[in-house]
Design a protein around this motif. Sequence first.
Motif, PDB file in Angstrom:
ATOM      1  N   UNK A 261       0.838  -1.204   0.000  1.00  0.00           N
ATOM      2  CA  UNK A 261       0.000   0.000   0.000  1.00  0.00           C
ATOM      3  C   UNK A 261       0.872   1.253   0.000  1.00  0.00           C
ATOM      4  N   UNK A 262       1.933   1.224   0.797  1.00  0.00           N
ATOM      5  CA  UNK A 262       2.843   2.368   0.844  1.00  0.00           C
ATOM      6  C   UNK A 262       3.470   2.629  -0.528  1.00  0.00           C
ATOM      7  N   UNK A 263       3.886   1.551  -1.193  1.00  0.00           N
ATOM      8  CA  UNK A 263       4.500   1.701  -2.513  1.00  0.00           C
ATOM      9  C   UNK A 263       3.488   2.249  -3.519  1.00  0.00           C
ATOM     10  N   UNK A 264       2.246   1.788  -3.447  1.00  0.00           N
ATOM     11  CA  UNK A 264       1.208   2.269  -4.361  1.00  0.00           C
ATOM     12  C   UNK A 264       0.879   3.741  -4.112  1.00  0.00           C
ATOM     13  N   UNK A 265       0.951   4.170  -2.856  1.00  0.00           N
ATOM     14  CA  UNK A 265       0.716   5.582  -2.547  1.00  0.00           C
ATOM     15  C   UNK A 265       1.798   6.449  -3.182  1.00  0.00           C
ATOM     16  N   UNK A 266       3.049   6.005  -3.103  1.00  0.00           N
ATOM     17  CA  UNK A 266       4.137   6.743  -3.734  1.00  0.00           C
ATOM     18  C   UNK A 266       3.905   6.806  -5.239  1.00  0.00           C
ATOM     19  N   UNK A 269       0.870   9.255  -5.983  1.00  0.00           N
ATOM     20  CA  UNK A 269       0.850  10.620  -5.469  1.00  0.00           C
ATOM     21  C   UNK A 269       2.022  11.480  -5.927  1.00  0.00           C
ATOM     22  N   UNK A 270       3.128  10.865  -6.353  1.00  0.00           N
ATOM     23  CA  UNK A 270       4.290  11.652  -6.763  1.00  0.00           C
ATOM     24  C   UNK A 270       4.115  12.103  -8.212  1.00  0.00           C
ATOM     25  N   UNK A 276       9.259   9.429  -8.150  1.00  0.00           N
ATOM     26  CA  UNK A 276       8.434   8.331  -7.636  1.00  0.00           C
ATOM     27  C   UNK A 276       9.190   7.014  -7.716  1.00  0.00           C
ATOM     28  N   UNK A 277       9.808   6.735  -8.876  1.00  0.00           N
ATOM     29  CA  UNK A 277      10.546   5.490  -9.046  1.00  0.00           C
ATOM     30  C   UNK A 277      11.688   5.361  -8.068  1.00  0.00           C
ATOM     31  N   UNK A 278      12.445   6.445  -7.890  1.00  0.00           N
ATOM     32  CA  UNK A 278      13.584   6.402  -6.968  1.00  0.00           C
ATOM     33  C   UNK A 278      13.117   6.237  -5.521  1.00  0.00           C
ATOM     34  N   UNK A 279      12.007   6.884  -5.175  1.00  0.00           N
ATOM     35  CA  UNK A 279      11.487   6.763  -3.813  1.00  0.00           C
ATOM     36  C   UNK A 279      10.989   5.350  -3.548  1.00  0.00           C
ATOM     37  N   UNK A 345      -5.098   1.206  -9.969  1.00  0.00           N
ATOM     38  CA  UNK A 345      -4.820   2.593 -10.297  1.00  0.00           C
ATOM     39  C   UNK A 345      -3.402   2.978  -9.866  1.00  0.00           C
ATOM     40  N   UNK A 346      -2.874   4.004 -10.471  1.00  0.00           N
ATOM     41  CA  UNK A 346      -1.547   4.501 -10.128  1.00  0.00           C
ATOM     42  C   UNK A 346      -1.200   5.636 -11.045  1.00  0.00           C
ATOM     43  N   UNK A 347      -0.107   6.354 -10.769  1.00  0.00           N
ATOM     44  CA  UNK A 347       0.323   7.439 -11.617  1.00  0.00           C
ATOM     45  C   UNK A 347       0.691   6.941 -13.006  1.00  0.00           C
ATOM     46  N   UNK A 348       0.030   7.466 -14.012  1.00  0.00           N
ATOM     47  CA  UNK A 348       0.218   6.959 -15.378  1.00  0.00           C
ATOM     48  C   UNK A 348       1.676   7.021 -15.816  1.00  0.00           C
TER      49      UNK A 348
END
Length: 394
Positions: A261-266, A269-270, A276-279, A345-348
């Motif tokens: 869930x934490x990874x999906x939020x990054x 949301x970034x 986002x990838x590096x985080x 869902x996620x950042x495109x």
Amino acid sequence: MGVVELRLKPVVKVFRRECHRVLESERTTIHGANSMLMVFQISVAEVCKKERGDFSVALSDVLVAWKCLLLDKLHLSHDGSPISENYDLIRKEYDSFLKRTNTVDLIDVYNMYKQLRRNEDPEDPLTAMQLFEFLHGCTDVFEETDVIPPCPATPSNRAHHSSSQVYRVVRRVFSSYLGLLVNTKNDLALAHTLNAPSRSLGHKAFTNLKHAACNSSTSLFLAATSFVRAIQLGGKGYAPPQSDPLRKHMKGLIQFVHFTDQLEEILGESPDSSAAGCKIVSSIRATLLKGLSNVDPVYAAAEATVKELKERICQIHITQKELAFGTGISPARPKAYAINHATAYGGRESVKLLMALLDEEALVPPCRNKAELLTEDQAILNGTEGVCLLSLYK
């Protein structure tokens, strides 16, 4: 990068650009040579279980059947090569695994190339025989693999594994976490991450999760997340019964789902896909190395992996921005082909970057030592808790 890998790059690039024409989901992910063989080993063992009641298979039998599969899928002559017993059933099991996990292998991508290519794309980047030799291990482009005597893997003797073996396992875990973010149906990726780091989710937990997924006709990841959501949000009337086998593994499953869930939020949301990838990569590193000293081989392998992945993420990000700027138009496709269609869902843009990174990972040459590859276990990460992939699926 070797000659065959360079010739495969445009094949994979065309597949990723045009796959929306032939696939239901653009988040379909590609199995490289090593994961192809892992899936195939599981498929052979599944057939052995159905035919003989024993979920196990000799390495020699796997390799004979593996050669049959490569020749068959590439439409090459067997030229006197022995046909594996129950080959048709094995092929059916292998194809079924790919379909239900929303994945394809490199041969599928190669076979689709002529259908998908445009006039400006290379006509024949490589031959079927070249791809066969690459996958079967007949080329000279390999990573070096140390030959080491077998020894039990515990936290104290983990260093006895070759550095390349430790690096390969650690890199696979990173790639598998990224793969789950892109394609949650990828059961192989879940198998590599469920207990990495140790969450006390070994063979028994994995077996119970498989049964839950089978009973609900869903992926392993969705079975895990559905159970955790029901526990946390379902209330007394909807929570799983006390008799549910997954309740025995509740703590570990909650830890796993919470981390993903934490990874999906990054991811979602970034706004900057590179950041986002590096985080995400840094978050995987932090959880994987928790409690390890900097002299542990896993620590060194993780540090090297993070450095390499971050460099590639930044390079891919620059390339994608240049391509978008050069055309003067948005790279987004019509809504009907949105990258999130029929998937999580996620950042495109972040998803597109991770997919490009995973496509590159799929081009890694096969491990020369097949026995080492197919018997590697998570003991490298988790000490005596770890079990090899085949034992996990047993």
